[in-house]
Scaffold this motif. Structure first.
Motif, PDB file in Angstrom:
ATOM      1  N   ASP A 129       0.841  -1.206   0.000  1.00 52.79           N
ATOM      2  CA  ASP A 129       0.000   0.000   0.000  1.00 52.79           C
ATOM      3  C   ASP A 129       0.875   1.254   0.000  1.00 52.79           C
ATOM      4  O   ASP A 129       1.966   1.259   0.572  1.00 52.79           O
ATOM      5  N   LYS A 130       0.379   2.297  -0.631  1.00 55.50           N
ATOM      6  CA  LYS A 130       1.108   3.564  -0.676  1.00 55.50           C
ATOM      7  C   LYS A 130       0.569   4.527   0.392  1.00 55.50           C
ATOM      8  O   LYS A 130      -0.629   4.489   0.724  1.00 55.50           O
TER       9      LYS A 130
ATOM     10  N   ILE B  89      -0.103   8.391   1.292  1.00 55.12           N
ATOM     11  CA  ILE B  89      -0.261   9.736   0.711  1.00 55.12           C
ATOM     12  C   ILE B  89      -0.474  10.750   1.838  1.00 55.12           C
ATOM     13  O   ILE B  89      -1.223  10.483   2.776  1.00 55.12           O
TER      14      ILE B  89
ATOM     15  N   PRO C  82      -2.107  -0.100  -3.986  1.00 57.65           N
ATOM     16  CA  PRO C  82      -1.223   0.482  -5.004  1.00 57.65           C
ATOM     17  C   PRO C  82      -1.939   0.805  -6.309  1.00 57.65           C
ATOM     18  O   PRO C  82      -1.681   1.851  -6.916  1.00 57.65           O
TER      19      PRO C  82
ATOM     20  N   THR D  19      -3.600   4.224  -6.226  1.00 56.77           N
ATOM     21  CA  THR D  19      -2.859   5.363  -5.692  1.00 56.77           C
ATOM     22  C   THR D  19      -2.902   6.588  -6.599  1.00 56.77           C
ATOM     23  O   THR D  19      -3.191   7.699  -6.150  1.00 56.77           O
TER      24      THR D  19
ATOM     25  N   ILE E 140       2.850  11.320  -2.571  1.00 55.44           N
ATOM     26  CA  ILE E 140       3.113   9.989  -2.005  1.00 55.44           C
ATOM     27  C   ILE E 140       4.419  10.092  -1.225  1.00 55.44           C
ATOM     28  O   ILE E 140       5.441  10.524  -1.763  1.00 55.44           O
TER      29      ILE E 140
ATOM     30  N   GLU F 112       5.545   3.844   1.647  1.00 60.15           N
ATOM     31  CA  GLU F 112       4.683   2.667   1.472  1.00 60.15           C
ATOM     32  C   GLU F 112       4.735   1.748   2.684  1.00 60.15           C
ATOM     33  O   GLU F 112       5.627   1.851   3.538  1.00 60.15           O
TER      34      GLU F 112
END
Lengths: 336, 336
Positions: A165-166, A168, A279, A282, A300, A303
């Motif tokens: 997962d990113k 932000i 991802p 994103t 971003i 992660e």
């Protein structure tokens, strides 16, 4: 009893003066049909998953660049509801006022509450006013609680981050803390920093319109970005890796932090969110945030990873790695 | 940072000490699966008419005969929900703590909150803790907000009294105000008066099981019975006639009021309700209240009339009539 330009103990007594201040100042600033009934509880319709949250606000000073305790009290609770994916709907509003507060200050705060609630599309439906003797509080404390409905299919929790997962961040960090701090301490910054205090419910609604796969969402208030990321890492049992160079910071905030010896990662924000997103979503989510008026500087910053579960590690500008822990003690008291 | 037996500014910072106090003291006292998630908002199921209310508690002293600020904070919000006919379900809990409060006091208050919530069958699902510097608050202030569901067919409002309706009071008036007052002022009453502080949701549920025709319902807190009846008279545009001889008052409370020059009609209660009920239901409702553990001394004290709309008139023990107005100014500050 004569009119007074200060709040008196009697304004919190349940008597005529209390009725007067509620009717003249509060109801007129926040006019809506549910509040106007002034019964003990507001009655509203609810069907589905209800989000419910509360926060007290003790910020000092009560007026600061970019906001005041009233705007903060609405934004804070609107944002807490939004971070659970809920659409904020109704707020309660409770004042604890120190005897002697200028009525003009109370009216200014109420106007700010009314304006912010209108922007966020929430209604203040129930409230309470207490007045305490001089010296038993500091001007005014506000509590807001809020309710909102969580749309079907939305399932956001600090425990939902998955490796890959990113992460932000919706914009520059540290503005609120530095704004309040510099106002309180009378610091003359070269470039004044206004608080970022803002309601984020429209941003969240737009994000959820793009994808329901928003895994974690949080507004990094007290304890800042570092505390929020640590909470995600701990509850999701993943590592979080961030890059120092990606973290957006206003130059004036960075300069103030250097001057004061603060790490901006730990400074409170009141109009920013941190999202952990699958991802594949994103880029779309980032684009959506950047289109919102409060998200132009979104980026971003890192992660979620399988390594170092429960810990946040930052790659510094110099290429080293360091653990970003949560703070032990007090950073900035009475920042919200 | 070493363990402390006092609450420190750092306990409200969002850092490790804040986490520790939330986990060790708050969650352990109030354990339930919704609170334990500790996300920004609690998410609960709701379908139908939701009642939503809030109150802040600034009572001084924080411990008094028959209760403390924690018990008061739960009862007050449970009772406000109940008075709209709602079944109280979930509460929020927000502390503003003055630096230096003994942690033992906080734990005692939390235990009391846990116990009262258990008795009332409500869950504390979300909360907040702020700590302010010494001198910026007085020991501890508590805000509770609450949500509950209003059963179908129930329609209670201060505006619903009709001529012919009977006015019931669920027991002796003035106990709470006199209990707090005498503790604060160090009065040695011949017979000590405990606060009547109690959750009234079971009483209200029992009343609504007898009839849905409960027109008005209110717990006469700040401003006392007189203020509640005036609100009913004004909002319903009826007169209310009460008989002094019927108004139930404990002898010790009556004696204290005489000593202090207070009129018990204006003294706060925290475990009493005033109901305005259709005449045909009055006997059944009264019997039901008297069966409840908090309603043994319930009586009919008067009725709604077409004369003197908006006003409350009392026939005194001597046979005269006098208008019972709402108080203009301060009676007893920081009574709740």
């Amino acid at each position: 009893m004569p009119d007074s330009d200060k709040v008196l103990l009697a304004h919190g007594s349940g008597g005529k003066l209390a009725h007067e201040i509620v009717r003249n100042s509060v109801v007129s600033a926040l006019d809506n049909p549910i509040l106007n009934v002034l019964d003990d509880s507001a009655v509203i319709n609810a069907n589905g998953r209800l989000a419910f949250t509360t926060d007290s606000y003790v910020v000092q000073p009560i007026f600061f660049p970019g906001g005041d305790i009233g705007k903060l009290a609405v934004c804070g609770t609107v944002n807490d509801l939004s971070m659970s994916g809920a659409r904020p709907m109704y707020l309660s509003l409770a004042f604890i006022i120190e005897e002697g507060l200028p009525v003009a200050d109370l009216k200014k705060i109420l106007a700010s509450i009314g304006q912010t609630a209108a922007e966020a599309g929430v209604k203040i439906v129930t409230g309470d006013t207490k007045v305490v003797d001089r010296g038993s509080a500091d001007k005014i404390f506000i509590n807001t609680a809020g309710v909102g409905m969580v749309p079907e299919g939305v399932n956001i929790s600090a425990a939902n981050a998955r490796p890959g997962d990113k992460v932000i961040v919706s914009g520059n960090i540290g503005d609120h803390g530095i704004a309040v701090m510099s106002q309180r301490e009378g610091l003359k910054l070269q470039v004044p920093v206004p608080s970022d205090c803002a309601p984020l419910n429209s941003m969240v609604a737009e994000m959820l319109a793009v994808t329901a796969r928003i895994h974690c969402l949080r507004d990094p208030t007290r304890g800042g970005l570092a505390t929020t990321l640590n909470d995600f890492a701990e509850k999701s049992n993943v590592g979080i890796r961030i890059e120092e160079e990606q973290i957006p910071i206003d130059k004036a905030v960075a300069a103030a932090c250097e001057l004061l010896g603060f790490d901006p990662l730990y400074i409170a924000n009141e109009g920013k969110l941190v999202a952990v997103v699958a991802p594949e979503d994103t880029e779309n989510v980032l684009k959506t945030i950047k289109h919102n008026k409060y998200g132009a500087d979104a980026v971003i910053i890192g992660e979620a990873v399988t390594e170092h579960p429960g810990k946040v590690v930052m790659k510094t500008a110099l290429g080293a790695s360091r653990i970003v822990d949560i703070p032990v003690g007090e950073l900035l008291p009475r920042i919200c």
